[in-house]
Design an enzyme around this catalytic site. Structure first.
Site, short mmCIF file in Angstrom:
data_model
loop_
_atom_site.label_atom_id
_atom_site.label_comp_id
_atom_site.label_asym_id
_atom_site.label_seq_id
_atom_site.Cartn_x
_atom_site.Cartn_y
_atom_site.Cartn_z
N SER A 147 0.81 -1.00 0.04
CA SER A 147 0.04 -0.06 -0.07
C SER A 147 0.93 1.26 -0.12
O SER A 147 1.90 1.38 0.65
CB SER A 147 -1.05 0.14 1.23
N HIS B 77 2.46 12.11 -1.19
CA HIS B 77 2.21 13.24 -0.81
C HIS B 77 3.12 14.28 -1.60
O HIS B 77 4.14 14.74 -0.85
CB HIS B 77 1.62 13.76 0.43
N HIS C 223 -2.71 7.23 -4.42
CA HIS C 223 -2.60 6.06 -3.57
C HIS C 223 -2.68 4.89 -4.61
O HIS C 223 -3.36 4.92 -5.79
CB HIS C 223 -3.81 6.39 -2.64
N VAL D 255 -2.39 -2.88 -3.63
CA VAL D 255 -2.58 -4.56 -4.11
C VAL D 255 -2.34 -5.31 -3.07
O VAL D 255 -1.60 -5.24 -2.07
CB VAL D 255 -1.91 -4.90 -5.43
N HIS E 143 -6.49 7.48 -16.26
CA HIS E 143 -7.42 6.60 -16.40
C HIS E 143 -7.17 5.70 -17.64
O HIS E 143 -7.42 4.65 -17.39
CB HIS E 143 -8.85 7.29 -16.31
N GLY F 60 -5.25 -4.83 15.12
CA GLY F 60 -4.17 -4.87 15.98
C GLY F 60 -2.80 -4.65 15.21
O GLY F 60 -1.63 -5.09 15.46
N ARG G 153 0.12 -2.61 12.91
CA ARG G 153 1.20 -1.53 13.53
C ARG G 153 0.67 -0.24 13.14
O ARG G 153 0.77 0.18 11.82
CB ARG G 153 2.38 -1.91 12.84
#
Length: 307
Positions: free
Chosen positions: A99, A103, A113, A116, A152, A265, A267
């Site tokens: 992920s 910025h 962003h 996968v 796109h 839970g 990180r």
């Protein structure tokens, strides 16, 4: 979906390679290195596994950027994972993915962003159930048709080998998913998004996920190279900070990945690396008519067939 053979090790190797390719590209573009933070969940944690977070802050191009790999295991699926699949409640799970959120400092370079991921729900005396997910989306501040069409069109080409229905279906899913219901506006100009995907069988579903991951650099890097030297003003930086507030609102209130990570839970530092370093909220603010800021709302923050 169940398959006789689920090759999770090959998925893991692909994801780590994808992370490395993306980081190497943006180290070259930025001129500064990404920090490397390998982590494991403690032995007494309810969640097992670990990951590798690559992060850059205060770079030349990127004000903040994170490209994270995680591979975690747990004994019980959290509520965010079973909301769409209640029949899997109570199962254990294995989840892995890459992920990223980048910025840039220059407000003429969009935030981006991409994610996968691969998920297996495990049950005693029951076959494993797996699915893939992913996508990418663009969040500009000062948008151009050239950039929107390129982004796109690249997504559309990546999905074309897997059926003519995939791009329109996943574009619509993206438009609907990255939508701030409490603001009644999109987060950006979209892209593609899919989740719980297994309909092509393991090999082809994995191939489709790879196609999306592999298309990311082609979709985004040309936009960066076109816009990174564009002069900008302090007023444009303030508008960027204001629009970044929408990014924060979406990630903390609505994003399934953020909720899954926190509820399971995960990180916290790695989960919240997607948040921008500088952000601003203004009370009931609206751009003046006819300004470039108003053009973003009037022309780009509306679903449209850019490809």
């Amino acid at each position: 979906m169940t398959d006789a053979f689920i090759d999770s090790q090959t998925v893991r190797e692909y994801l780590l390679g994808l992370q490395e390719r993306i980081v190497a590209t943006f180290e070259r573009l930025d001129g500064q290195p990404f920090l490397r933070d390998a982590w494991e969940k403690p032995a007494d944690s309810v969640l097992g596994g670990g990951g590798l977070t690559r992060i850059i802050e205060d770079g030349n191009l990127l004000e903040r950027g994170g490209v994270g790999f995680s591979h975690v295991l747990g004994s019980t699926l959290p509520p965010s994972a079973t909301a769409q699949r209640p029949e899997l409640a109570g199962r254990g799970f294995e989840a892995m993915g890459v992920s990223l959120v980048l910025h840039p400092r220059n407000p003429h370079v969009p935030t981006v962003h991409m994610n996968v991921r691969f998920f297996i729900a495990k049950g005693e005396a029951q076959p494993d159930v797996y699915w893939f997910g992913g996508g990418m989306d663009l969040t500009p501040y000062y948008a151009t048709e050239e950039d929107a069409r390129h982004f796109h069109a690249t997504c559309k080409r990546a999905l074309a080998p897997f059926g003519a229905d995939k791009h329109p279906r996943f574009k619509k899913w993206c438009d609907e998913y990255f939508f701030l219901k409490h603001r009644n506006e999109p987060r950006g100009l979209g892209g593609v998004f899919f989740d719980d995907f297994h309909e092509l069988g393991f090999e082809q579903s994995f191939a489709m996920m790879r196609a999306v991951g592999d298309a990311f650099l082609d979709a985004y890097v040309p936009i960066v190279e076109r816009r990174r030297a564009t002069p900008y003003t302090e007023a444009e930086r303030r508008f960027q900070a204001y629009r970044r507030g929408r990014y924060v609102e979406f990630n903390l209130v609505l994003d399934r990945g953020t909720l899954f990570g926190l509820q399971s839970g995960g990180r916290t530092e790695s989960i919240l690396m997607s948040l921008p370093p500088k952000v601003e909220w203004r009370y009931d603010w609206h751009p003046a008519a006819g300004t470039p800021e108003a053009r973003l709302y009037d022309e780009f923050l509306k679903p449209r067939d850019w490809a």
